[in-house]
Design a protein around this motif. Structure first.
Motif, PDB file in Angstrom:
ATOM      1  N   VAL A  22     -27.433  21.072  38.156  1.00  0.00           N
ATOM      2  CA  VAL A  22     -28.883  20.437  38.465  1.00  0.00           C
ATOM      3  C   VAL A  22     -28.898  21.082  40.437  1.00  0.00           C
ATOM      4  CG1 VAL A  22     -29.810  18.540  39.279  1.00  0.00           C
ATOM      5  CG2 VAL A  22     -29.757  18.145  36.855  1.00  0.00           C
ATOM      6  N   LEU A  23     -28.181  20.878  41.062  1.00  0.00           N
ATOM      7  CA  LEU A  23     -27.886  21.144  41.967  1.00  0.00           C
ATOM      8  C   LEU A  23     -28.277  22.874  42.433  1.00  0.00           C
ATOM      9  CD1 LEU A  23     -24.662  18.780  43.373  1.00  0.00           C
ATOM     10  CD2 LEU A  23     -26.908  18.654  44.507  1.00  0.00           C
ATOM     11  N   ARG A  24     -27.224  23.532  41.773  1.00  0.00           N
ATOM     12  CA  ARG A  24     -27.779  24.456  42.485  1.00  0.00           C
ATOM     13  C   ARG A  24     -29.125  25.353  41.286  1.00  0.00           C
ATOM     14  NH1 ARG A  24     -23.053  27.830  41.711  1.00  0.00           N
ATOM     15  NH2 ARG A  24     -23.714  29.886  40.984  1.00  0.00           N
ATOM     16  N   ALA A  25     -29.768  24.460  40.185  1.00  0.00           N
ATOM     17  CA  ALA A  25     -31.041  24.740  40.082  1.00  0.00           C
ATOM     18  C   ALA A  25     -32.128  24.549  41.725  1.00  0.00           C
ATOM     19  CB  ALA A  25     -30.989  24.066  38.760  1.00  0.00           C
ATOM     20  N   TRP A  26     -31.578  23.694  41.758  1.00  0.00           N
ATOM     21  CA  TRP A  26     -32.459  23.158  42.818  1.00  0.00           C
ATOM     22  C   TRP A  26     -31.905  24.572  43.614  1.00  0.00           C
ATOM     23  CZ3 TRP A  26     -31.878  22.126  47.761  1.00  0.00           C
ATOM     24  CH2 TRP A  26     -33.001  21.980  48.914  1.00  0.00           C
ATOM     25  N   ALA A  27     -31.470  24.673  43.880  1.00  0.00           N
ATOM     26  CA  ALA A  27     -30.955  25.297  45.594  1.00  0.00           C
ATOM     27  C   ALA A  27     -31.744  27.076  45.038  1.00  0.00           C
ATOM     28  CB  ALA A  27     -29.328  25.450  45.710  1.00  0.00           C
ATOM     29  N   ALA A  28     -31.924  27.317  43.630  1.00  0.00           N
ATOM     30  CA  ALA A  28     -32.337  28.199  43.450  1.00  0.00           C
ATOM     31  C   ALA A  28     -33.832  28.067  42.924  1.00  0.00           C
ATOM     32  CB  ALA A  28     -31.732  28.811  42.079  1.00  0.00           C
ATOM     33  N   ARG A  29     -34.547  27.788  43.193  1.00  0.00           N
ATOM     34  CA  ARG A  29     -35.583  26.498  43.142  1.00  0.00           C
ATOM     35  C   ARG A  29     -37.001  28.044  43.700  1.00  0.00           C
ATOM     36  NH1 ARG A  29     -34.420  24.595  47.028  1.00  0.00           N
ATOM     37  NH2 ARG A  29     -35.395  24.535  49.547  1.00  0.00           N
ATOM     38  N   ARG A  30     -36.584  28.799  44.180  1.00  0.00           N
ATOM     39  CA  ARG A  30     -37.998  29.468  44.704  1.00  0.00           C
ATOM     40  C   ARG A  30     -37.961  30.586  44.005  1.00  0.00           C
ATOM     41  NH1 ARG A  30     -36.642  27.165  49.663  1.00  0.00           N
ATOM     42  NH2 ARG A  30     -38.045  25.730  51.303  1.00  0.00           N
ATOM     43  N   GLU A  31     -36.709  31.816  43.892  1.00  0.00           N
ATOM     44  CA  GLU A  31     -35.994  32.521  43.227  1.00  0.00           C
ATOM     45  C   GLU A  31     -36.621  32.940  41.727  1.00  0.00           C
ATOM     46  OE1 GLU A  31     -32.068  31.563  44.584  1.00  0.00           O
ATOM     47  OE2 GLU A  31     -33.956  31.285  45.540  1.00  0.00           O
ATOM     48  N   ALA A  32     -36.027  31.402  41.013  1.00  0.00           N
ATOM     49  CA  ALA A  32     -35.979  30.968  39.723  1.00  0.00           C
ATOM     50  C   ALA A  32     -37.454  30.710  40.073  1.00  0.00           C
ATOM     51  CB  ALA A  32     -34.753  30.524  39.301  1.00  0.00           C
ATOM     52  N   GLY A  33     -38.066  30.202  40.396  1.00  0.00           N
ATOM     53  CA  GLY A  33     -39.162  29.861  40.086  1.00  0.00           C
ATOM     54  C   GLY A  33     -39.509  28.072  38.982  1.00  0.00           C
ATOM     55  N   PRO A 315     -26.758  27.949  36.022  1.00  0.00           N
ATOM     56  CA  PRO A 315     -27.576  27.029  35.517  1.00  0.00           C
ATOM     57  C   PRO A 315     -28.574  27.724  35.156  1.00  0.00           C
ATOM     58  CG  PRO A 315     -27.755  28.142  38.165  1.00  0.00           C
ATOM     59  CD  PRO A 315     -26.557  28.543  37.439  1.00  0.00           C
ATOM     60  N   ALA A 316     -28.301  28.725  34.643  1.00  0.00           N
ATOM     61  CA  ALA A 316     -29.316  29.767  33.935  1.00  0.00           C
ATOM     62  C   ALA A 316     -30.348  29.158  32.896  1.00  0.00           C
ATOM     63  CB  ALA A 316     -28.932  30.606  33.159  1.00  0.00           C
ATOM     64  N   SER A 317     -29.495  28.314  32.420  1.00  0.00           N
ATOM     65  CA  SER A 317     -29.944  27.760  30.159  1.00  0.00           C
ATOM     66  C   SER A 317     -30.724  25.978  31.177  1.00  0.00           C
ATOM     67  CB  SER A 317     -28.914  26.990  29.688  1.00  0.00           C
ATOM     68  OG  SER A 317     -28.604  26.518  28.551  1.00  0.00           O
ATOM     69  N   LEU A 318     -30.028  25.741  32.108  1.00  0.00           N
ATOM     70  CA  LEU A 318     -31.007  24.788  32.476  1.00  0.00           C
ATOM     71  C   LEU A 318     -32.234  25.181  33.231  1.00  0.00           C
ATOM     72  CD1 LEU A 318     -31.020  21.378  33.061  1.00  0.00           C
ATOM     73  CD2 LEU A 318     -29.822  22.218  35.514  1.00  0.00           C
ATOM     74  N   ILE A 319     -32.010  25.971  34.199  1.00  0.00           N
ATOM     75  CA  ILE A 319     -33.454  26.775  34.319  1.00  0.00           C
ATOM     76  C   ILE A 319     -34.426  27.067  33.619  1.00  0.00           C
ATOM     77  CG2 ILE A 319     -34.568  28.010  35.800  1.00  0.00           C
ATOM     78  CD1 ILE A 319     -31.886  29.148  37.705  1.00  0.00           C
ATOM     79  N   SER A 320     -33.697  27.534  32.557  1.00  0.00           N
ATOM     80  CA  SER A 320     -34.846  28.018  31.116  1.00  0.00           C
ATOM     81  C   SER A 320     -35.472  26.729  30.574  1.00  0.00           C
ATOM     82  CB  SER A 320     -33.991  28.847  30.269  1.00  0.00           C
ATOM     83  OG  SER A 320     -33.635  29.982  31.060  1.00  0.00           O
ATOM     84  N   ALA A 321     -34.657  25.646  31.144  1.00  0.00           N
ATOM     85  CA  ALA A 321     -34.525  24.628  30.170  1.00  0.00           C
ATOM     86  C   ALA A 321     -35.964  23.823  30.726  1.00  0.00           C
ATOM     87  CB  ALA A 321     -34.114  23.229  29.896  1.00  0.00           C
ATOM     88  N   MET A 322     -36.004  23.865  32.216  1.00  0.00           N
ATOM     89  CA  MET A 322     -37.008  23.424  32.733  1.00  0.00           C
ATOM     90  C   MET A 322     -38.633  23.780  32.419  1.00  0.00           C
ATOM     91  SD  MET A 322     -34.184  22.565  36.490  1.00  0.00           S
ATOM     92  CE  MET A 322     -33.707  20.786  36.294  1.00  0.00           C
ATOM     93  N   VAL A 323     -38.333  25.185  33.188  1.00  0.00           N
ATOM     94  CA  VAL A 323     -39.812  26.360  33.574  1.00  0.00           C
ATOM     95  C   VAL A 323     -40.281  26.323  31.615  1.00  0.00           C
ATOM     96  CG1 VAL A 323     -40.481  28.494  32.920  1.00  0.00           C
ATOM     97  CG2 VAL A 323     -38.331  27.700  34.627  1.00  0.00           C
ATOM     98  N   MET A 324     -39.610  26.297  30.215  1.00  0.00           N
ATOM     99  CA  MET A 324     -40.656  26.047  29.306  1.00  0.00           C
ATOM    100  C   MET A 324     -40.732  24.730  28.934  1.00  0.00           C
ATOM    101  SD  MET A 324     -38.573  26.448  25.616  1.00  0.00           S
ATOM    102  CE  MET A 324     -38.432  28.246  25.829  1.00  0.00           C
ATOM    103  N   ALA A 325     -39.993  23.577  29.696  1.00  0.00           N
ATOM    104  CA  ALA A 325     -40.354  22.549  29.138  1.00  0.00           C
ATOM    105  C   ALA A 325     -41.859  22.119  30.252  1.00  0.00           C
ATOM    106  CB  ALA A 325     -39.805  20.734  30.801  1.00  0.00           C
TER     107      ALA A 325
END
Length: 339
Positions: A22-33, A315-325
């Motif tokens: 979660v922390l890493r996903a937020w830190a990557a929020r801009r570049e990872a969309g 965090p790649a799988s969590l980021i993918s889960a967030m984007v897909m959701a």
């Protein structure tokens, strides 16, 4: 147009990698969309974890989830849920089990009230929850219970351009063969076809139905299950107007040209579905629950207790889960809105 509400992310097992990713996903929020989200968690726990893994993530405790969008760009929004026991990464404590369940309850209630666009769940440690009195086999069954679903929801794994649905899930291969039924295949096909339209915007879903046996049973020479169980299910789905093909030999279903001919694959057992998805998208696969009145996704991995709190969790799988959701929730609104 009113902006969509943020995603509700649950803490998962506090001693696992949920907090790390979660922390890493937020830190990557801009570049990872990464779409706007808030996490239901203990702010003190997350602050200590951020220091431990050396990720400078500012936190903002929320009074209400509606505050998340305004602070998301500058701080990680946290809807506070205090943990009763200290957390040591890699060492789950049943004393925190009730809080893990409460985070799921809160996320679902907010999604059902329209205050969260979707629910994204971090991995849980089922043995710990069982010790805390949890009486459901896992996340999916508990979410169906909270939703009051009359029908059993369906698990889909998605990634690498493939959507795969296992008809039988967490049972031995012997038990999967013993419990596979025509009705079970038809149920998964119906739920999957409806979800493809409602959540993914596929106007006329195409389903590829995998055979159970090698070479689709070779006309019964390698087992009659495909003749007696799978083929009748395909016929029943087609009779309902669902574009279903099969039984198809599983060893030729998952190459690129074959995948272009369908929108989702119905697989007869766990590994038949998960091996191709994890081969195509090992780090970014998403677990999706179909058939719920709200959108739910999760990373396609477990708690990874051995690397929790080390900063090594991806965090790649969590980021993918967030984007897909977020995409599914937006599609659900668009499909449901009369033109």
């Amino acid at each position: 147009m009113t902006a969509a509400p943020p995603l509700a992310v649950t803490m998962g097992e506090p001693a696992g990698i949920g907090g790390d990713i979660v922390l890493r996903a937020w830190a990557a929020r801009r570049e990872a969309g990464v779409p706007p989200f808030f996490v239901i968690d203990d702010p003190a726990r997350l602050a200590a974890l951020a220091g431990r893994i050396a990720i400078p993530v500012p936190l903002r405790a929320l009074a209400e989830p509606e505050e998340a969008a305004a602070v998301f760009d500058t701080a990680l929004p946290v809807l506070p849920l205090p943990l009763p026991a200290p957390v040591e990464p890699g060492r789950p404590d049943p004393a925190n089990g009730a809080a893990v369940i409460a985070a799921i309850d809160r996320a679902v209630a907010l999604a059902q009230a329209g205050r969260a666009a979707a629910v994204v769940t971090c991995p849980i440690h089922k043995a710990v929850l069982y010790a805390a009195g949890f009486r459901h086999p896992g996340h999916t069954e508990y979410l169906a219970h909270l939703a009051g679903s009359a029908e059993e929801p369906v698990m889909m794994l998605a990634g690498g351009g493939l959507r795969a649905v296992p008809v039988t899930v967490h049972v031995s291969l012997r038990r999967a063969v013993e419990t596979l039924t025509t009705d079970g295949i038809v149920h998964c096909g119906r739920v999957t076809a409806a979800a493809l339209t409602r959540d993914f915007g596929v106007a006329r879903p195409r389903l590829a139905v995998a055979a159970l046996n090698p070479h689709a049973g070779e006309g019964g020479a390698m087992g009659r299950e495909d003749l007696d169980i799978v083929a009748p299910a395909v016929a029943a789905l087609r009779a309902e107007g669902i574009d279903a093909a099969g039984p198809l030999p599983a060893d030729t279903m998952f190459h690129a040209a074959a995948r272009a001919r369908y929108d989702a694959a119905l697989c007869m057992y766990h590994d038949q579905a998960l091996i191709p998805v994890k081969t195509l998208a090992f780090d970014s696969g998403v677990n999706v629950t179909l058939g719920l009145p709200f959108v739910r996704t999760s990373p396609d991995h477990g708690t990874a207790l051995d690397i929790a709190g080390t900063g090594r969790a991806d965090p790649a799988s969590l980021i993918s889960a967030m984007v897909m959701a977020a995409e599914m929730a937006a599609t659900r609104v668009r499909v449901a809105t009369p033109r």
